[in-house]
Design a protein around this motif. Structure first.
Motif: not given
Length: 368
Positions: A138-149
């Protein structure tokens, strides 16, 4: 014409009250055996209630005064009568063991794979893989993720035999980036601001058991935490562990080690007299920790751990970590993971907070 194979013969239990049950001997632990039949399912039967037992499979008996990893046996047919277990031997002289001396009765397949031979490194791994993501456009652009093993390899893989070794591997990454434009925009244009989060952890440990409760351990771990100005923390050490509580429902481990720890920090840009370089840390210290696992009703799994890491050559450079999590089953091997982690670094980079807290929800896939 192909001939139909003859059906395998059933093992037979004759009870002291005159009843009889046919099926298959699964294993024996102490003075009881686990027997599986079509009519009764899998049941545990004390040998004191058995008058006679005849088996058509091949088994190995480990006695109480023997260590299973040091025993060399030739599997043979098993019978039980008059409080004595008899194993037929290829040499022609049967082996007889009184009930009071029994430790384990192991079938040939399990004995060959888990006791007589050292399984390959790829054998016996279990664990889970998890992940989650959030996107904002949107006006803001954000991406976040988490991964685990989270992987574990316990040898033997059957739980009723005493442990020989255990290897664990864990990896966790949380990353986020949020871009915010300047509103209202200036002339000339001002570049948008960015906020970034990057927290990475991985560790590995190998345990060698002296007995079912006490073991030696070697470990290493690597951490990166942008929220604390920590570019990289490396730990290499060894110590001992103790399992004071171990049941099918729960397990508690206590551990202590001595290790070398190196910390490098994110440096100011540019480095000036007012913003000097953050010195690296080379530490000799210890880890004192505990880890708890419990199976809750409904196949819910609760895990919890906490550690404190004092440094001997710089008492102010201590750190600590605590974590707790729930795995809530949803469908077959898929579950919902709820996890909280708190990292404390008493000497972070200049301008950064000492504490870093995360609460993560993710989808978890169990490998086995």
């Amino acid at each position: 014409m192909a001939q139909d194979k003859a059906a395998p013969k059933s093992d037979v239990i004759m009870f002291t009250n005159g009843d009889q049950l046919t099926g298959t001997i699964e294993r024996g632990v102490g003075d009881s055996i686990v027997f599986k039949s079509d009519t009764a399912g899998e049941i545990t039967v004390p040998l004191s209630k058995i008058k006679e037992l005849r088996s058509h499979g091949n088994f190995v008996v480990i006695q109480k005064n023997e260590k299973s990893t040091k025993v060399t046996r030739h599997p043979g047919a098993l019978t039980y009568q008059d409080s004595t277990v008899t194993i037929e031997s290829p040499s022609g002289t049967p082996e007889t063991i009184p009930t009071k001396n029994l430790a384990y009765i192991i079938d040939q397949t399990t004995y060959d794979k888990e006791v007589a031979h050292n399984p390959g490194f790829l054998h016996g791994w279990n664990g889970s893989i998890s992940g989650g993501a959030t996107l904002i456009r949107s006006t803001q652009t954000g991406t976040s993720f988490n991964a685990g093993i989270a992987l574990i390899r316990a040898i033997p893989t059957v739980t009723y035999l005493p442990p020989k070794t255990r290897t664990t591997f864990n990896l966790l990454e949380s990353y986020g980036k949020l871009t915010q434009p300047v509103i209202p925009q200036t002339t000339p244009p001002t570049p948008p601001s960015e906020a970034k989060t990057s927290i990475f952890h991985t560790d590995a440990e190998h345990d060698i058991y002296f007995n079912p409760r006490f073991y030696a351990l070697g470990e290493l771990s690597f951490d990166h935490n942008f929220a604390q100005g920590l570019n990289l923390q490396q730990i290499y050490g060894g110590g001992f562990g103790w399992t004071p509580l171990k049941t099918p429902v729960q397990q508690l481990d206590l551990k202590a080690d001595v290790h070398y720890e190196m910390q490098t920090f994110i440096q100011p840009n540019p480095i000036t007299v007012d913003n000097p370089r953050v010195p690296d840390q080379n530490l000799i210290g210890s880890t004192f920790g505990e880890a708890y696992h419990r199976n809750l009703p409904g196949k819910v799994v609760f895990t919890e751990s906490a550690s404190i890491l004092p440094a001997f050559n710089n008492p102010d450079a201590y750190s600590a970590i605590a974590a707790a999590g729930l795995a809530l089953p949803t469908y077959k091997r898929i579950s919902l993971g709820l996890n909280a982690t708190d990292n404390y670094l008493n000497m972070p980079a200049a301008g950064y907070k000492k504490n870093s807290f995360q609460f993560i929800t993710s989808i978890v896939y169990t490998l086995k």
